[in-house]
Design an enzyme around this catalytic site. Structure first.
Site, PDB file in Angstrom:
ATOM      1  N   HIS A   1       5.811   6.574  -0.666  1.00  0.00           N
ATOM      2  CA  HIS A   1       6.259   5.168  -1.026  1.00  0.00           C
ATOM      3  C   HIS A   1       6.016   3.856  -0.908  1.00  0.00           C
ATOM      4  O   HIS A   1       5.179   3.801   0.152  1.00  0.00           O
ATOM      5  CB  HIS A   1       8.093   4.969   0.478  1.00  0.00           C
ATOM      6  CG  HIS A   1       7.764   5.188   1.120  1.00  0.00           C
ATOM      7  ND1 HIS A   1       7.266   6.053   2.084  1.00  0.00           N
ATOM      8  CD2 HIS A   1       7.729   3.641   2.305  1.00  0.00           C
ATOM      9  CE1 HIS A   1       7.273   5.630   3.350  1.00  0.00           C
ATOM     10  NE2 HIS A   1       7.677   4.507   3.737  1.00  0.00           N
TER      11      HIS A   1
ATOM     12  N   HIS B   1       0.867  -1.060   0.055  1.00  0.00           N
ATOM     13  CA  HIS B   1       0.100  -0.004  -0.160  1.00  0.00           C
ATOM     14  C   HIS B   1       0.931   1.186  -0.370  1.00  0.00           C
ATOM     15  O   HIS B   1       1.962   1.594  -0.007  1.00  0.00           O
ATOM     16  CB  HIS B   1      -0.877  -0.021   1.348  1.00  0.00           C
ATOM     17  CG  HIS B   1       0.047  -0.100   1.876  1.00  0.00           C
ATOM     18  ND1 HIS B   1       0.690  -0.871   2.897  1.00  0.00           N
ATOM     19  CD2 HIS B   1       0.743   1.261   3.206  1.00  0.00           C
ATOM     20  CE1 HIS B   1       1.228   0.063   4.027  1.00  0.00           C
ATOM     21  NE2 HIS B   1       1.396   0.617   3.891  1.00  0.00           N
TER      22      HIS B   1
HETATM   23  P1  2AM Z   1       6.144   1.902   6.328  1.00  0.00           P
HETATM   24  O1  2AM Z   1       5.990   1.147   5.400  1.00  0.00           O
HETATM   25  O2  2AM Z   1       7.663   3.079   5.629  1.00  0.00           O
HETATM   26  O3  2AM Z   1       7.125   1.990   7.483  1.00  0.00           O
HETATM   27  C1  2AM Z   1       1.743   1.119   8.283  1.00  0.00           C
HETATM   28  O4  2AM Z   1       2.096   1.246   9.610  1.00  0.00           O
HETATM   29  C2  2AM Z   1       2.023   2.529   7.336  1.00  0.00           C
HETATM   30  O5  2AM Z   1       1.861   3.450   8.303  1.00  0.00           O
HETATM   31  C3  2AM Z   1       3.228   1.778   7.145  1.00  0.00           C
HETATM   32  O6  2AM Z   1       2.971   2.036   5.905  1.00  0.00           O
HETATM   33  C4  2AM Z   1       4.415   2.527   7.610  1.00  0.00           C
HETATM   34  O7  2AM Z   1       5.204   2.838   6.825  1.00  0.00           O
HETATM   35  C5  2AM Z   1       3.029   4.098   8.281  1.00  0.00           C
HETATM   36  N1  2AM Z   1       4.119   4.650   8.921  1.00  0.00           N
HETATM   37  C6  2AM Z   1       3.692   5.994   8.440  1.00  0.00           C
HETATM   38  N2  2AM Z   1       4.164   6.509   9.936  1.00  0.00           N
HETATM   39  C7  2AM Z   1       4.427   5.820  10.720  1.00  0.00           C
HETATM   40  C8  2AM Z   1       4.967   6.006  12.208  1.00  0.00           C
HETATM   41  N3  2AM Z   1       5.204   7.009  12.472  1.00  0.00           N
HETATM   42  N4  2AM Z   1       4.501   4.766  12.487  1.00  0.00           N
HETATM   43  C9  2AM Z   1       4.238   3.477  12.273  1.00  0.00           C
HETATM   44  N5  2AM Z   1       4.091   2.823  10.662  1.00  0.00           N
HETATM   45  C10 2AM Z   1       4.036   4.424  10.009  1.00  0.00           C
END
Ligand code: 2AM
Length: 168
Positions: A117, A40
């Site tokens: 991303h 996602h």
């Molecule tokens: P990531 O894939 O770069 O870890 C669920 O956790 C989604 O929220 C993931 O896509 C994650 O990104 C994103 N996300 C953004 N900020 C976050 C945070 N502070 N803690 C955990 N997940 C975060």
């Protein structure tokens, strides 16, 4: 419950990302590979809330028209490897509208700058091989409120609400 807001990807875009992951694996890269159903693009991360209802209400007020997204390149944040999206003003505008709606409803969220991303590998080990992603495109006509739960074999993401674009 732990919430975030995301664009769920088309089958075609996920297939392109799986191909890239397979090339990385064949190139010797190891780590926690995101499964196809979990791929996602996060627009905003809310985190723990007691109740999803105020978030659903805030998001219902966000309007946007459909736009397209194109995969473009790979990158990393430390040992987290991701696929990026080409510069997209409508994507930036959607993330901004969502964040503004949350702020106006007093719903706290992670204020880190939006950096679009799709996470492909966590805790990646190995050298980034010469894999290219690019070209795969999809039409975005909805975004979703997602709940994240820690399952026995990794994260489980559940869609709590889906918000569709208004045809412009
Ligand atoms: P990531 O894939 O770069 O870890 C669920 O956790 C989604 O929220 C993931 O896509 C994650 O990104 C994103 N996300 C953004 N900020 C976050 C945070 N502070 N803690 C955990 N997940 C975060």
């Amino acid at each position: 419950m732990r919430l975030f807001i995301a664009i769920n990807l088309s089958e075609g875009m996920k297939a392109a990302l799986i191909d890239a992951q397979n090339e990385m694996y064949d190139g010797g890269v190891r780590g926690g590979f995101t499964t196809e159903e979990n791929m996602h693009l996060t627009l905003a991360f809310i985190g723990e809330v007691p109740d999803a209802e105020p978030v659903l209400e805030a998001l219902a007020a966000v309007s946007f028209t459909p736009f397209s997204l194109c995969l473009e390149g790979l990158g990393c944040f430390g040992d987290l490897w991701w696929a990026g999206m080409g510069a997209s003003p409508p994507l930036e505008a959607l993330a901004r509208r969502i964040r503004r709606a949350l702020a106006e409803s007093g719903i706290p969220f992670d204020r880190k700058r939006f950096s679009p991303h799709v996470t492909l590998i966590r805790r990646a080990r190995g050298d980034m091989p010469g894999v290219t992603v690019g070209g795969a495109a999809m039409n975005v006509d909805a975004f979703s409120l997602m709940r994240s739960d820690r399952g026995r074999n990794g994260m489980i993401y559940t869609e709590l609400g889906r918000f569709t674009a208004k045809q412009g």
